[in-house]
Design an enzyme around this catalytic site. Structure first.
Site, PDB file in Angstrom:
ATOM      1  N   GLU A  58       0.829  -1.229   0.000  1.00 39.42           N
ATOM      2  CA  GLU A  58       0.000   0.000   0.000  1.00 39.42           C
ATOM      3  C   GLU A  58       0.857   1.271   0.000  1.00 39.42           C
ATOM      4  OE1 GLU A  58      -3.055  -0.220   3.053  1.00 39.42           O
ATOM      5  OE2 GLU A  58      -4.132  -1.764   1.936  1.00 39.42           O
ATOM      6  N   GLU A  91      -5.531  -8.215  -0.670  1.00 42.74           N
ATOM      7  CA  GLU A  91      -6.262  -7.938   0.579  1.00 42.74           C
ATOM      8  C   GLU A  91      -7.708  -7.659   0.197  1.00 42.74           C
ATOM      9  OE1 GLU A  91      -4.750  -5.155   3.500  1.00 42.74           O
ATOM     10  OE2 GLU A  91      -2.678  -5.631   2.959  1.00 42.74           O
TER      11      GLU A  91
HETATM   12  O1  AHR Z   1      -5.355  -5.970   6.810  1.00 42.49           O
HETATM   13  C1  AHR Z   1      -5.260  -4.858   7.637  1.00 42.49           C
HETATM   14  C2  AHR Z   1      -4.499  -3.716   6.993  1.00 42.49           C
HETATM   15  O2  AHR Z   1      -5.248  -3.214   5.925  1.00 42.49           O
HETATM   16  C3  AHR Z   1      -3.164  -4.028   6.367  1.00 42.49           C
HETATM   17  O3  AHR Z   1      -2.122  -3.997   7.283  1.00 42.49           O
HETATM   18  C4  AHR Z   1      -3.005  -2.942   5.360  1.00 42.49           C
HETATM   19  O4  AHR Z   1      -2.230  -3.341   4.262  1.00 42.49           O
HETATM   20  C5  AHR Z   1      -4.423  -2.583   4.979  1.00 42.49           C
HETATM   21  O5  AHR Z   1      -4.649  -1.224   5.020  1.00 42.49           O
END
Ligand code: AHR
Length: 510
Positions: free
Chosen positions: A181, A300
């Protein structure tokens, strides 16, 4: 438009043909994520004092649930955590490892679990490792050191260090994330797209010089709502196109202000996200006259109640493994997770890796108590169904469905579905009924597949859409068999309960 006061069944149909396919499902679509965050690692997968712990300190009750869940791949060690992580802290004699501040989550990291423990976990869980590197506070040299430690056989400083740590053979990790990210202002070492793109390209080139067969993921957007969405991917891919294989996508959804219809239609956002990134990647491909295709790693995705107070990171500062992001998932959340899985499957030609974030305790399908039991959240069930039965060719299907209007996503179908035909002659239809009060009668003409039947149908539904599995009621919500479903004369007829996730498996003649 349907009348919300009415509870007579809705009607929907899927049209499908074995010759019209989207593509083969990559098993990596059923990945998950273990971050050093909250209790995902400590008292999640790793708890040496737990009665079920094995010689490596891994909870065997959790390992058994991970295998039942059908996870194929696990991303590690973060997440926001990785952008401040020194991987060297987590290898070597455990008693010599430093305690560090983890500023991403305002916790203390003991480093009792690190790379080699994770690889033992991956081996026992039967999952592929997806390794993320720190391109926040660190860069190319530390990444090369890590790669040499993990993947080089021996006779060099870093590979011999690994061997001195009792790991004789290289881990041979194939899939690597180039940071996490990096578009997000919250990220430690956040960068502009140009800064990140150049660093990612140089790092990728250097990694491939060391190990040419690696598969590399460049950071895309951390949400479709980011102001840089689209332009971030374009700039990053201008730098990295020839050096990476994937661009990442991250997306989290939650029900806001009681607007369940918008929440249940979250997959519309995921779909637009995928379409937008595919278009951007293919635009860069066209400009470069490149024969290479960049695929998507949706590494994610989940439901995450970020707006609930207990989910903020303002839990006790600088404690070890605090309870953070421990969302208890309802039936409604599970139906949304199912719908997101349907969307990933429907795009399996371009989404060839994905990770449900995360695996244990932290916005997770599996929950544990320290020293106590482990149990399945509601979201466990759609993932387990899709991971087990969503293998083979995804069929390109057309839907006839009633629609309704949502505040966030406009007009959406109440039936959301996909179909997968596996090599051993089973057709599986995954279907969600988004209507909260009415069942939906689903029909499909299966005559193009030849003789069909028997049929097995399970549904995850509940009269209380807020019902959840908790420590005290671990099996409150579980899937049930729907025995009335038939495929007589090549016509499937199934009743999908109101607000439900459904897995319908139809035996086809070999
Ligand atoms: O999954 C929780 C968080 O969400 C992770 O650390 C991050 O990459 C995202 O913003």
């Amino acid at each position: 438009m349907p009348n919300p006061a009415d509870d007579t069944p809705l009607a929907g149909a899927v049209h499908l043909d074995p010759n019209f396919t989207v593509g083969e499902v990559n098993p990596r679509l059923f990945g998950s994520f273990v971050e050093h965050l909250g209790r995902c690692v400590y008292t999640g997968v790793f708890e040496p004092d737990h009665p079920s712990a094995d010689a490596d300190g891994l909870r065997t009750d959790v390992l058994a649930l991970i295998q039942e869940l059908g996870v194929t791949m696990v991303r590690y060690p973060g997440g926001n955590f990785v952008s401040g992580y020194r991987w060297e802290d987590g290898v070597g004699p455990a008693e010599q490892r430093p305690r560090r501040l983890d500023t991403a989550w305002r916790a203390v990291e003991t480093n009792q679990f690190g790379l080699n423990e994770f690889m033992r976990f991956a081996d026992k869980a039967g999952v592929e490792a997806m390794q993320a590197v720190n391109l926040g506070t660190r860069g190319l040299q530390e990444t090369l050191d890590l790669l040499e430690y993990t993947n080089h056989p021996g006779a060099t400083a870093w590979s011999e260090l690994r061997r001195s740590h009792g790991v004789d053979k290289p881990h041979n990790i194939r899939l690597w994330c180039l940071g996490n990210e990096m578009d997000g202002p919250w990220q430690l070492g956040h960068k502009t797209a140009d800064e990140y793109g150049r660093l990612a390209a140089l790092t990728a080139q250097a990694m491939r010089d060391l190990d040419p067969g690696l598969e590399l993921v460049a950071c895309g957007s951390s949400s479709r709502s980011m102001p840089t969405f689209g332009s971030w991917e374009a700039t990053v891919l201008e730098h990295t196109y020839d050096h990476v294989d994937f661009i990442s996508c991250h997306a989290y959804y939650e029900e806001k202000n009681g607007d369940v219809d918008s929440f249940l239609a979250s997959a519309a956002d995921m779909e637009a996200f995928i379409d937008g990134v595919v278009a951007t990647a293919d635009h860069i491909r066209a400009k470069r006259h490149s024969a290479k295709q960049i695929n998507l790693s949706f590494d994610e995705w989940n439901v995450w109640y970020q707006s609930r107070p207990h989910n903020n990171t303002d839990t006790p500062d600088w404690s070890v493994a605090p309870r953070q992001l421990e969302d208890a998932y309802s039936l409604t959340d599970a139906v949304v997770v199912g719908s997101l899985l349907i969307t990933l499957l429907r795009h399996c030609d371009r989404v060839t890796a994905a990770c449900l974030a995360q695996l244990v305790n932290v916005i997770a399908p599996i929950m544990t108590e320290p020293g106590g039991p482990a149990w399945r959240q509601t979201t466990f069930f759609p993932f387990a169904d899709a991971a087990r039965h969503g293998r083979g060719q995804v069929l390109r299907l057309n839907l006839d469905s009633p629609v309704h209007d949502t505040a966030d996503h406009g007009r959406v179908p109440l039936l959301h579905a996909t179909a997968v035909q596996d090599g051993d002659g089973t057709l599986t239809v995954f279907a969600v009924n988004r209507d909260t009060t009415r069942p939906l009668e689903l029909t499909a003409d299966l005559r193009a597949f030849g003789p069909a039947g028997p049929v097995w149908h399970t549904a995850l539904a509940d009269p209380d859409r807020h019902a959840a599995n908790t420590l005290h009621q671990q099996d409150r919500v579980t899937p049930a068999q729907v025995t009335e479903t038939r495929a007589d004369d090549g016509r499937l007829k199934a009743l999908l309960p109101p607000l439900s996730w459904n897995t319908i498996r139809i035996a086809l003649a070999p």
